[in-house]
Design an enzyme around this catalytic site. Structure first.
Site, PDB file in Angstrom:
ATOM      1  N   GLU A 287       0.799  -1.224   0.000  1.00  0.00           N
ATOM      2  CA  GLU A 287       0.000   0.000   0.000  1.00  0.00           C
ATOM      3  C   GLU A 287       0.836   1.281   0.000  1.00  0.00           C
ATOM      4  O   GLU A 287       0.856   2.030   0.984  1.00  0.00           O
ATOM      5  CB  GLU A 287      -0.957   0.013   1.194  1.00  0.00           C
ATOM      6  CG  GLU A 287      -1.992  -1.079   1.152  1.00  0.00           C
ATOM      7  CD  GLU A 287      -2.946  -1.058   2.344  1.00  0.00           C
ATOM      8  OE1 GLU A 287      -3.887  -1.862   2.349  1.00  0.00           O
ATOM      9  OE2 GLU A 287      -2.750  -0.219   3.255  1.00  0.00           O
TER      10      GLU A 287
ATOM     11  N   GLU B 297      -5.166  -8.449   1.084  1.00  0.00           N
ATOM     12  CA  GLU B 297      -5.807  -8.061   2.345  1.00  0.00           C
ATOM     13  C   GLU B 297      -7.274  -7.766   2.097  1.00  0.00           C
ATOM     14  O   GLU B 297      -7.622  -7.113   1.123  1.00  0.00           O
ATOM     15  CB  GLU B 297      -5.191  -6.791   2.958  1.00  0.00           C
ATOM     16  CG  GLU B 297      -3.855  -6.953   3.629  1.00  0.00           C
ATOM     17  CD  GLU B 297      -3.380  -5.646   4.233  1.00  0.00           C
ATOM     18  OE1 GLU B 297      -4.229  -4.817   4.670  1.00  0.00           O
ATOM     19  OE2 GLU B 297      -2.159  -5.429   4.275  1.00  0.00           O
TER      20      GLU B 297
END
Length: 481
Positions: free
Chosen positions: A178, A373
């Site tokens: 991320e 995720e």
């Protein structure tokens, strides 16, 4: 490729299918679970610094102890195996392996991670390893951090050393987790380490994180050519709140500065015009081919960033309605699509994950996708019977896993799903207030209690894998069908 309908387990959508080699897993991150911040030769990271500053986290919480996984990893892996989890996405602490961000690796850190990865394999758990999950060595932050170009090169050097020291123990490697959060939550919004609120720092940080990914990929290609390497981006699903032109433009803007700024360079080799319109004043250009020596995007950067990887990681949590801000030049407003039952106020709308997967596959890359995720927080507690009942999480997982299977049925090449998270942990600025885990952690005693959702996930994995294996077994002549 053999697939099996998820009707083998009645809890999942009848339209969902999964390949026989689908990776069912859970995920964690080093700073969120390891603790032992002053042991084993570990150096200080930006999260050690940030979390000890007053007012940065809920209740002043920090990761000094967290889940004490550094000392309890064997029991944690035993529990993972008991729960039938076939794959584990974990991250390496840069500051544990290379305390100052330069120089040789710390032998104690290497030993810890070798034992951890070998422990996974010994228990039949396939490791998926993330090189960077936000724990930049503080020494590198003191030297400029991610807004400084040389940090990307330090990460490339670090990645090469990791490839040599640990690359024989895992096949799948994720370079950066991320970059959106590391760049903007850490440098623009101020809510994560290092805690800045300055877009003139955030935009260079974003570019250098992407450059770091490309450099790390190159190091693995040179040192571990058989490794499968990719980057994980968080991808939100965005829709205009109304059909007005203003809301459509606001949605396009938010997409440009949260999704496209990271997807386009990696998979298209350039920054989008909409992203440059938003951030060009900070030095962002399409390709950097006409850049001078002091410009942000240098010649050759995009070729490094967009070098072909082996898979694309997708993290997904948010489904948002975007509306125009009040007045010219105002930032867009957004709200989570309802229902939003989580303790974060995030949506439970599985169709958003399906839409994200189809978008990434159709607009950006033909590479295999992994949902690296996806998960949800609730106010979990231990009841008088010593159990943790979380039917809301089961409902959430059922919907989102079904959405993955439906995307596969629609032709999207999704190879795995990793639930966030294996166990409750230090949730960054939210401290220990938010619980994502399939396993409940009593932080005072470090007791682990599998929640109902952990058993549901175990049974779902077993049922779907069992049905897939049965479907793949050929029926010999004369044998009963």
């Amino acid at each position: 490729m053999t697939t099996q309908s998820a009707t083998a387990h009645p809890g999942l959508s009848s339209g969902a299918t999964f390949p026989a080699d689908f990776a069912w897993g859970v995920a964690t991150a080093a700073y969120q679970i390891e603790g032992a911040v002053n042991e084993g030769g570990r150096g200080k990271s930006i999260w050690d610094t940030f979390s000890h500053q007053p007012g940065t986290t809920i209740h002043g919480d920090n990761g000094d102890i967290a889940c004490d996984h550094y000392h309890r990893w064997e029991a944690d892996l035993d529990l993972m195996a008991e729960l039938g989890i076939p794959a584990y996405r974990l991250s390496l602490s840069w500051s544990r392996l290379q305390p100052s961000g330069t120089g040789p690796l710390n032998p104690e850190g290497v030993r810890f991670y070798r034992e951890l990865l070998e422990g996974c394999t010994a228990r039949g758990i396939t490791p998926y390893v993330t090189l960077y999950h936000w724990d930049l060595p503080q020494a590198l932050q003191d030297d400029g951090g991610w807004p400084a170009r040389h940090t990307a090169y330090r990460f490339g050097e670090y990645s090469g050393l990791v490839a040599e020291a640990l690359g024989d123990l895992a096949e799948h490697w994720i370079t950066i987790n991320e970059p959106m959060c590391a760049a903007f939550l850490g440098h623009s919004w101020g809510m994560q380490a290092p805690g800045f609120k300055d877009d003139s720092l955030a935009v260079p940080a974003a570019h250098h994180l992407l450059l770091a990914h490309g450099l790390a990929l190159g190091e693995f290609r040179a040192r571990r050519p058989k490794a499968k390497v990719g980057i994980t981006n968080i991808v939100g699903n965005l829709n205009p709140a109304t059909d007005t032109e203003a809301d459509r433009q606001a949605t396009e803007y938010w997409d440009a500065v949260s999704n496209r700024i990271f997807l386009d360079p990696v998979y298209r080799g350039r920054y989008a015009d909409t992203t440059i319109a938003a951030y060009g004043r900070y030095g962002l250009t399409a390709t950097g081919e006409d850049a001078g020596p002091r410009d942000l995007v240098q010649p050759g950067d995009l070729a490094i960033i967009s070098a072909p990887g082996d898979f694309a990681g997708v993290n997904h949590y948010t489904n948002m309605l975007v509306s125009a801000g009040p007045g010219d030049g105002a930032a867009p407003n957004w709200t989570h699509v309802q229902p939003a039952p989580s303790s974060f106020g995030w949506s439970n709308t599985p169709e958003a994950l399906k839409a994200v997967l189809k978008r990434v596959a159709s607009e950006y890359t033909g590479l295999p996708l992994y949902v690296t995720e996806n998960g949800v927080t609730f106010h979990d507690y231990v009841d008088p019977n010593g159990e943790v009942r979380d039917p809301e999480r089961i409902d959430y997982l059922r919907g989102y896993i079904s959405a993955v299977g439906e995307a596969i049925a629609d032709g999207v090449d999704v190879r795995g799903y990793f639930a966030w998270s294996f166990m409750d942990n230090f949730e960054w600025a939210e401290g220990y207030d938010k619980r994502f885990g399939l396993v409940y952690v009593d932080y005072g005693t470090q007791t682990r209690i599998p929640k109902q959702s952990a058993y549901w996930y175990r049974d779902t994995i077993a049922a779907v894998r069992g049905a897939t294996a049965q479907a793949a077994t050929p029926v010999t002549a004369g044998a009963p069908a």
